[in-house]
Write an enzyme that holds these catalytic residues in place. Sequence first.
Site, PDB file in Angstrom:
ATOM      1  N   HIS A  99       0.853  -1.184   0.000  1.00 54.30           N
ATOM      2  CA  HIS A  99       0.000   0.000   0.000  1.00 54.30           C
ATOM      3  C   HIS A  99       0.894   1.242   0.000  1.00 54.30           C
ATOM      4  O   HIS A  99       1.950   1.259   0.640  1.00 54.30           O
ATOM      5  CB  HIS A  99      -0.917  -0.011   1.234  1.00 54.30           C
ATOM      6  N   GLY A 175      -7.985   8.928  -0.279  1.00 60.95           N
ATOM      7  CA  GLY A 175      -8.453   9.768   0.823  1.00 60.95           C
ATOM      8  C   GLY A 175      -8.647  11.231   0.472  1.00 60.95           C
ATOM      9  O   GLY A 175      -8.809  12.065   1.354  1.00 60.95           O
TER      10      GLY A 175
HETATM   11  C1  PEP Z   1      -6.985   2.943   0.432  1.00 58.31           C
HETATM   12  O1  PEP Z   1      -6.548   3.241   1.520  1.00 58.31           O
HETATM   13  O2  PEP Z   1      -6.603   1.899  -0.091  1.00 58.31           O
HETATM   14  C2  PEP Z   1      -7.988   3.815  -0.193  1.00 58.31           C
HETATM   15  C3  PEP Z   1      -8.302   3.610  -1.431  1.00 58.31           C
HETATM   16  O3  PEP Z   1      -8.509   4.821   0.585  1.00 58.31           O
HETATM   17  P1  PEP Z   1      -9.781   5.763   0.231  1.00 58.31           P
HETATM   18  O4  PEP Z   1     -10.855   4.876  -0.308  1.00 58.31           O
HETATM   19  O5  PEP Z   1     -10.151   6.388   1.537  1.00 58.31           O
HETATM   20  O6  PEP Z   1      -9.330   6.738  -0.790  1.00 58.31           O
END
Ligand code: PEP
Length: 254
Positions: A99, A175
């Site tokens: 990630h 995010g």
């Molecule tokens: C993630 O953390 O993998 C992600 C996609 O976060 P968000 O959906 O909040 O953008």
Amino acid sequence: MTPDIKPFVAGNWKMNGQRDSLDQLALMARGVDEALFDKVDVVVCPPATLLYVATTLSEDTPLMVGAQDCHREAKGAHTGDVSAEMVADCLGEFCIVGHSERRTDHGETDFHVAGKAQACWRAGLTAIICIGETEAEYDSGRAEEVLGRQLAMSVPEGATEKDTVIAYEPVWAIGTGKTPSPDDIRDIHAFIRDVLVERFGGHGERMRILYGGSVKPDNATELLSVNNVDGALVGGASLKAQDFLAICESYRKV
Ligand code: PEP
């Protein structure tokens, strides 16, 4: 979507969730019934502290559980780390690796990510391998170059559709509420598919490619309708059962 590939929705709780969030997990376990599972695979990845209780809560339901990271070794002197074997021992079936928050916060490189993916396979877990370009890389037209390198170096030889899921997550969309246009997502996912097919043949054709980055109930259907988008990795919107199940439901209907 890709014809003949069952959509896949994974929720990444990140460093959120304590025991009082277990009611949301129980609601998710109740919401992921056989009718939904018939059309969509659903996984939730809570923090490691809640992993075992999460698998217990989802026992006898089609909801699957995963971890957010693992160490490449099975055990040993690695204070604070969790191994893929420990995740499997808690009855987890998946593990997110690479990630962008791990790559940034912990300096993880493609080399580390590939080692973690192999650790997942060794423990019998499916690795959800994340790749994604930064905003500067996107703006300067280098997204494919970056993604091509990440795919080459983070995804180990021998990957198959059974042990590996790819998650394309533009770092600048995580995010932030921003998403690439459906056309951009279509082009990037087509590029990823081509790379996977070239390297893994039929396995690459069948490997699921998720889109991640600000997926919400109100954009999930549009995003899954894009060619080669086989599901979503969902962060913020996976914390509340109502939102997460709404995303899963929209994927069931596509
Ligand atoms: C993630 O953390 O993998 C992600 C996609 O976060 P968000 O959906 O909040 O953008």
